[in-house]
Design an enzyme around this catalytic site. Sequence first.
Site, PDB file in Angstrom:
ATOM      1  N   ARG A 244     -15.016 -19.219  38.092  1.00  0.00           N
ATOM      2  CA  ARG A 244     -16.126 -19.101  36.647  1.00  0.00           C
ATOM      3  C   ARG A 244     -16.697 -20.131  37.017  1.00  0.00           C
ATOM      4  O   ARG A 244     -17.274 -21.231  36.513  1.00  0.00           O
ATOM      5  CB  ARG A 244     -15.361 -19.876  35.037  1.00  0.00           C
ATOM      6  CG  ARG A 244     -14.892 -18.499  34.702  1.00  0.00           C
ATOM      7  CD  ARG A 244     -14.142 -19.182  32.875  1.00  0.00           C
ATOM      8  NE  ARG A 244     -13.852 -17.745  32.253  1.00  0.00           N
ATOM      9  CZ  ARG A 244     -13.059 -17.861  31.432  1.00  0.00           C
ATOM     10  NH1 ARG A 244     -12.258 -18.815  31.152  1.00  0.00           N
ATOM     11  NH2 ARG A 244     -12.856 -16.791  30.511  1.00  0.00           N
TER      12      ARG A 244
ATOM     13  N   ARG B  34     -19.838 -22.972  32.222  1.00  0.00           N
ATOM     14  CA  ARG B  34     -20.080 -23.876  31.038  1.00  0.00           C
ATOM     15  C   ARG B  34     -20.378 -25.035  32.061  1.00  0.00           C
ATOM     16  O   ARG B  34     -19.930 -26.149  30.323  1.00  0.00           O
ATOM     17  CB  ARG B  34     -19.518 -23.084  29.959  1.00  0.00           C
ATOM     18  CG  ARG B  34     -18.117 -22.991  30.849  1.00  0.00           C
ATOM     19  CD  ARG B  34     -17.295 -21.620  29.582  1.00  0.00           C
ATOM     20  NE  ARG B  34     -15.905 -21.488  29.923  1.00  0.00           N
ATOM     21  CZ  ARG B  34     -15.044 -21.104  29.140  1.00  0.00           C
ATOM     22  NH1 ARG B  34     -14.818 -20.324  27.886  1.00  0.00           N
ATOM     23  NH2 ARG B  34     -13.514 -20.838  29.643  1.00  0.00           N
TER      24      ARG B  34
ATOM     25  N   ARG C 131     -28.566 -22.945  28.791  1.00  0.00           N
ATOM     26  CA  ARG C 131     -27.913 -22.304  27.605  1.00  0.00           C
ATOM     27  C   ARG C 131     -28.551 -22.834  25.980  1.00  0.00           C
ATOM     28  O   ARG C 131     -28.986 -21.979  25.592  1.00  0.00           O
ATOM     29  CB  ARG C 131     -26.293 -22.298  27.766  1.00  0.00           C
ATOM     30  CG  ARG C 131     -25.546 -21.283  28.472  1.00  0.00           C
ATOM     31  CD  ARG C 131     -25.255 -20.057  27.700  1.00  0.00           C
ATOM     32  NE  ARG C 131     -24.838 -19.786  26.848  1.00  0.00           N
ATOM     33  CZ  ARG C 131     -25.412 -19.665  25.262  1.00  0.00           C
ATOM     34  NH1 ARG C 131     -26.408 -19.693  25.375  1.00  0.00           N
ATOM     35  NH2 ARG C 131     -23.910 -19.505  25.372  1.00  0.00           N
TER      36      ARG C 131
ATOM     37  N   ASP D  14     -20.568 -11.253  33.522  1.00  0.00           N
ATOM     38  CA  ASP D  14     -19.868 -11.168  32.551  1.00  0.00           C
ATOM     39  C   ASP D  14     -19.068 -10.106  32.013  1.00  0.00           C
ATOM     40  O   ASP D  14     -20.014  -8.919  32.706  1.00  0.00           O
ATOM     41  CB  ASP D  14     -20.096 -11.505  30.428  1.00  0.00           C
ATOM     42  CG  ASP D  14     -18.528 -12.072  29.903  1.00  0.00           C
ATOM     43  OD1 ASP D  14     -18.273 -11.093  29.511  1.00  0.00           O
ATOM     44  OD2 ASP D  14     -18.160 -13.067  30.319  1.00  0.00           O
TER      45      ASP D  14
ATOM     46  N   TYR E  52     -10.501  -5.631  24.652  1.00  0.00           N
ATOM     47  CA  TYR E  52     -11.732  -6.612  24.065  1.00  0.00           C
ATOM     48  C   TYR E  52     -12.330  -5.539  23.402  1.00  0.00           C
ATOM     49  O   TYR E  52     -12.646  -5.551  21.787  1.00  0.00           O
ATOM     50  CB  TYR E  52     -12.505  -6.705  24.558  1.00  0.00           C
ATOM     51  CG  TYR E  52     -12.348  -8.244  25.716  1.00  0.00           C
ATOM     52  CD1 TYR E  52     -12.781  -9.355  24.732  1.00  0.00           C
ATOM     53  CD2 TYR E  52     -12.018  -8.467  26.580  1.00  0.00           C
ATOM     54  CE1 TYR E  52     -11.803 -10.699  25.185  1.00  0.00           C
ATOM     55  CE2 TYR E  52     -11.864 -10.030  27.203  1.00  0.00           C
ATOM     56  CZ  TYR E  52     -11.796 -10.725  26.391  1.00  0.00           C
ATOM     57  OH  TYR E  52     -11.663 -12.142  26.476  1.00  0.00           O
TER      58      TYR E  52
END
Length: 359
Positions: free
Chosen positions: A22, A26, A35, A73, A152
Amino acid sequence: NDLILRAALGKKTERAPVWIMRQAGRYLPEFRAMREKYDFFTICRTPKLATLITLQPIERYDGLLDAAIIFSDILVIPQALGLVVEMLPGQGPHFPDPLKVPQDVDTKLRKHVDVHEELGYVFEAITMTRKALNGRVPLIGFIGGPWTLMAYMIEGGGSSTLSKAKTWLFSYPEESKRLLQKITDICIDFLIGQIKAGAQMVQVFESWGGELSPYDFNIFSLPYITQIADKVKAQLKQEGMESVPMTIFCKGSWYALESLSNIGYDTVSLDWTIDPAHAKAITKGRVTLQGNMDPNVLYGNHEEIRITVRRMLEAFGTGEKYIVNLGHGILPTVDPENAKVFLETVHKVGLELNNKTIN
C-alpha cells in the site's frame, strides 16, 4: 535497479531490497489531495491518474524504494464480474447488492468475463507506468486471492466474523467451490494480462486466508491459489513468454507456511505474527521470504523504528532470498517521515550487515 527481481529468484543481492504494501495511497498527503478531486475507483479506471499515484512514493522516497506497485484494488475483479463496488470515505469498500444465495452466482454475475474488455484500464495503466518508470525500479502487478474476493462479494464489505461467507462454505460447499473456480479463472487471465502489459513481478493477496481453519484453508483457498501459480506459468510458457516472479501473501495463515512454499510461488510474504527463524526453518530455502515488520511500528519514534528494522534484518539475513516489507499494508495515519526512516534504515543496515558477511 533489478534488486527485487534477483532476490525473488533466489540470487544474491548486495543488500535486501525493500518496498511497502500500500505504498501508493492513503498515508501520503499528495494522494489525499488527489482523492479530494476524484473518486477512488475513478482513479483506478483512469490510467493517467493511476500512473501518477503509482509514481508518488517513488518520487517522494527517491532511490529508497526498490519496486513500484500499480495503483489499483483487488475488488476490480468483482466489478468485472458485474457487481457494484463503492469505496465509502472512512468505511472502505461497500457492495450495495452482494451475493446472498448460490442462485445469485447465475443471476448477478456475468457468465463470461473478457478481462481485456472489463479490466483493460489496468493493463493500460501498467504499460503507461512501466514507461514512466523508465527502468528506475520494477513494477509489481497484483490480484486478490479467490477466497478473499468471494468473502467480500458475499459479506458486502469488511467483516470481523465473515459469518455470511462462511455460511456459504458450510451450507453450500459445492456451490462455494464453483464460485471460487469462477473467480480463479478470471484471476489467471487477469494476471497474465498484467504480465503482458509490463508487470515485472506479481503478488496474490489472500488477505483473509487466516480467517479459515487449517482444514478449511486446504479446501477453500490452497487449491485455488495453487492453480493460479501453475496456470499462469504454464500459459505464459505455452505462448513462448517467460514468467515473472510470483509472490503469495496469506495473512494469518501461519499454519500453511510449508504448503505455501511448495505450490509454485517464488516468494512467500509473511505477516508480523511469524518469527523469521521459524519461517526459515519451515521453508528451508525453497522460496524467497518477504516481510514482515508490524505496520504499527511506524507509529513509534525514529529510534524504535531503527531498532526494529535492525532486529528484523539480522533475523532474516540480507544477502539472499529476502525482500523487506511490512507484515501488511501501511496504515493511513502513518507519518510519511516515519516511512522514510524505515526505508533509510533498511538501506543502511542492509549494506552494513552484508559488508560484515563479506569481510
